[in-house]
Scaffold this motif. Structure first.
Motif, PDB file in Angstrom:
ATOM      1  N   ARG A 204      46.652  32.541 -68.714  1.00 57.15           N
ATOM      2  CA  ARG A 204      45.887  31.787 -69.548  1.00 57.15           C
ATOM      3  C   ARG A 204      47.352  31.652 -70.665  1.00 57.15           C
ATOM      4  O   ARG A 204      46.647  31.592 -71.353  1.00 57.15           O
TER       5      ARG A 204
ATOM      6  N   ALA B 105      45.821  30.205 -60.782  1.00 59.18           N
ATOM      7  CA  ALA B 105      44.581  30.390 -61.224  1.00 59.18           C
ATOM      8  C   ALA B 105      43.850  30.433 -59.517  1.00 59.18           C
ATOM      9  O   ALA B 105      42.598  31.860 -60.591  1.00 59.18           O
TER      10      ALA B 105
ATOM     11  N   GLU C 274      42.369  26.719 -66.894  1.00 59.61           N
ATOM     12  CA  GLU C 274      41.785  26.577 -66.267  1.00 59.61           C
ATOM     13  C   GLU C 274      41.964  25.351 -66.483  1.00 59.61           C
ATOM     14  O   GLU C 274      42.179  23.971 -67.370  1.00 59.61           O
TER      15      GLU C 274
ATOM     16  N   VAL D 207      45.783  20.656 -67.126  1.00 58.45           N
ATOM     17  CA  VAL D 207      45.302  22.727 -67.468  1.00 58.45           C
ATOM     18  C   VAL D 207      45.439  23.041 -69.073  1.00 58.45           C
ATOM     19  O   VAL D 207      46.826  22.864 -69.624  1.00 58.45           O
TER      20      VAL D 207
ATOM     21  N   PRO E  25      42.171  34.112 -60.630  1.00 61.51           N
ATOM     22  CA  PRO E  25      41.568  33.862 -62.055  1.00 61.51           C
ATOM     23  C   PRO E  25      41.235  34.375 -62.953  1.00 61.51           C
ATOM     24  O   PRO E  25      41.074  35.876 -62.910  1.00 61.51           O
TER      25      PRO E  25
ATOM     26  N   ARG F 153      47.124  25.292 -61.459  1.00 63.54           N
ATOM     27  CA  ARG F 153      45.509  25.401 -60.339  1.00 63.54           C
ATOM     28  C   ARG F 153      45.726  26.414 -59.072  1.00 63.54           C
ATOM     29  O   ARG F 153      44.947  27.216 -59.125  1.00 63.54           O
TER      30      ARG F 153
END
Length: 460
Positions: free
Chosen positions: A207, A197, A19, A15, A201, A194
């Motif tokens: 981030r 996220a 992302e 990651v 998102p 994940r």
């Protein structure tokens, strides 16, 4: 990339800034797994600009973490199930313990636990969201702030909860976080990130995280990343080799926050022999502490000191051995077989009765050794060394700075022992049976993690 096999090797997900990395893979671990090639420039956040979450209110971060916990609990996208499938064949822990540990990961994200850390370790959210006014002597007024840090985490893989704990602490600091995946748990941290996220998102906290693998001690990576122009602190878990390796890079502007290798012990008072029921309760509690994560966790008891005669210690040891084979939430009835070299050493002790007595076999269901002094090897894999002492105060001599947790039976004996144990270097005194799981908001390894992770800045 969802962790598919390439040429028989398991593909590890990276990651990068929230992302999944879909870059080309390299082979690691003698061909046992692959992982995306590292782009070191993508693993640092420039100091010329604030991190993505530096100005996000704590309340918003807590909401995101709570939602992430609920998503982990439901695992609607199957990310934890996927991680578990890949962990089970390679972990030292039995699949049943891993399943229960994964099912419990969401607990680290509960609202009361999050605010307990903020309130008890930092004194409240105000010092995270802004500047706290403080009154100084002579009527002076100043302000202080817990400013978001830039952190590299070398996490341990002996229990999945370490990854969850690291993500929670990293998020609550509002800082930027690079997690190094351990070779014995390449999947948990990225499954959690994940999941976060998927919940939000592109959120600034999402981030703020990267999680990647490199071989520990790889100078081509660590000599570049472990620098004060990129990060403030190196948060290291692990054995002596990991910590000594991390120390090589510590210098002005780059601090080590170390969760050192630890061991834990138990102290059982003569009150255990007041009745058969009391002895059963003590043995059951002692087994729960010894077998926690099949003795793979620092909090797991390995040496247990019994206030009484050798014959009384034998009574306790026999019951303890029986209860080591009982399955609990985070321990299994069976475990790894005792290695051949250790079996040979224990066989010698078996032949030395009455100075030593041994209960149990080598099948991993539990083994107890009674000796007049602690054995000179490291009990592991549900092996416990029981040592009789004339008084529990004598056992304090066997505690030191490497002793993390001491379980005491009965509770009433803790008060008389805790100062001496603290003086010896012990960081945690608990009721016997309560070693597993550290309540959020209390110290960990002798310090408050959130307080230590922050960069404290004054306006005077």
């Amino acid at each position: 990339m969802s962790g598919t096999a390439l040429d028989g090797a398991v593909a590890v997900v990276h990651v990068i800034r929230g992302e999944a990395d879909d870059g080309p893979h390299l082979t690691h671990g003698r061909g046992s797994f692959t992982a995306p090639a590292l782009d070191l420039d993508r693993l640092v956040w420039p100091r010329s600009e604030p991190g993505p979450a530096f100005h996000v209110p704590v309340a918003e971060i807590v909401e995101l973490l709570v939602e992430t916990g609920e998503a982990l609990r439901a695992d609607r996208d199957g990310l934890l199930a996927e991680a578990l499938d890949r962990m089970a064949p390679v972990s030292r822990l039995p699949a049943e313990i891993l399943e229960r540990a994964y099912a419990a990961l969401w607990r680290s994200f509960r609202r009361p636990s999050l605010y307990a850390q903020i309130d008890h370790e930092l004194g409240g959210a105000d010092v995270l969201d802004g500047w706290r006014e403080v009154r100084l002597p002579e009527g002076r007024v100043a302000a202080t702030r817990a400013f978001p840090p830039r952190l590299v985490h070398i996490i341990a893989g002996n229990a999945p909860g370490v990854a969850a704990m690291s993500v929670v602490r990293g998020a609550l600091t509002k800082g930027v976080n690079l997690l190094k995946l351990p070779s014995n748990d390449l999947f948990t941290a990225t499954a959690i990130l994940r999941t976060m996220a998927a919940v939000a998102p592109g959120h600034p906290v999402v981030r703020s995280f990267s999680a990647v693998y490199w071989r520990g001690g790889d100078e081509s990576v660590e000599s570049v990343l472990f620098r004060p122009q990129f990060f403030d602190k190196l948060v290291a878990w692990g054995g002596e080799g990991t910590i000594r390796g991390a120390l090589r890079y510590v210098g002005p502007g780059f601090e080590l926050v170390s969760f050192d290798p630890k061991t834990s012990i138990s102290l059982i008072g003569r009150e255990a022999f007041a009745s058969a029921e009391a002895l059963a309760r003590a043995a059951d509690a002692g087994a729960a502490d010894a077998a926690f994560f099949n003795q793979q966790a620092c909090v797991a008891s390995r040496f247990q000191f019994v206030e009484g005669s050798p014959e009384e210690a034998d009574r306790y040891a026999a019951l303890l051995c029986e209860r080591l084979g009982v399955a609990r939430e985070f321990s299994s009835a069976g475990g790894p077989r005792v290695p051949a070299e250790l079996r040979e050493e224990i066989d010698v002790l078996r032949s030395m009765e009455p100075d030593y007595r041994v209960w149990g076999g080598y099948d991993g269901t539990g083994l107890v050794i009674r000796s007049s002094e602690p054995v000179d090897f490291h009990p592991d894999g549900k092996i416990v060394n029981v040592v009789p002492v004339g008084a529990l105060s004598e056992a304090v001599a066997h505690a030191g700075v490497a002793t993390q947790t001491v379980g005491v039976f009965p509770d009433s004996r803790k008060t008389e022992l805790r100062d001496a144990l603290a003086c010896a270097g012990v960081q945690r005194v608990v009721s016997l049976g309560g070693a597993g799981g550290m309540p959020p908001g209390l110290s960990h390894d002798g310090f408050y993690p959130l307080q230590r992770l922050m960069r404290w800045v004054n306006d005077e």
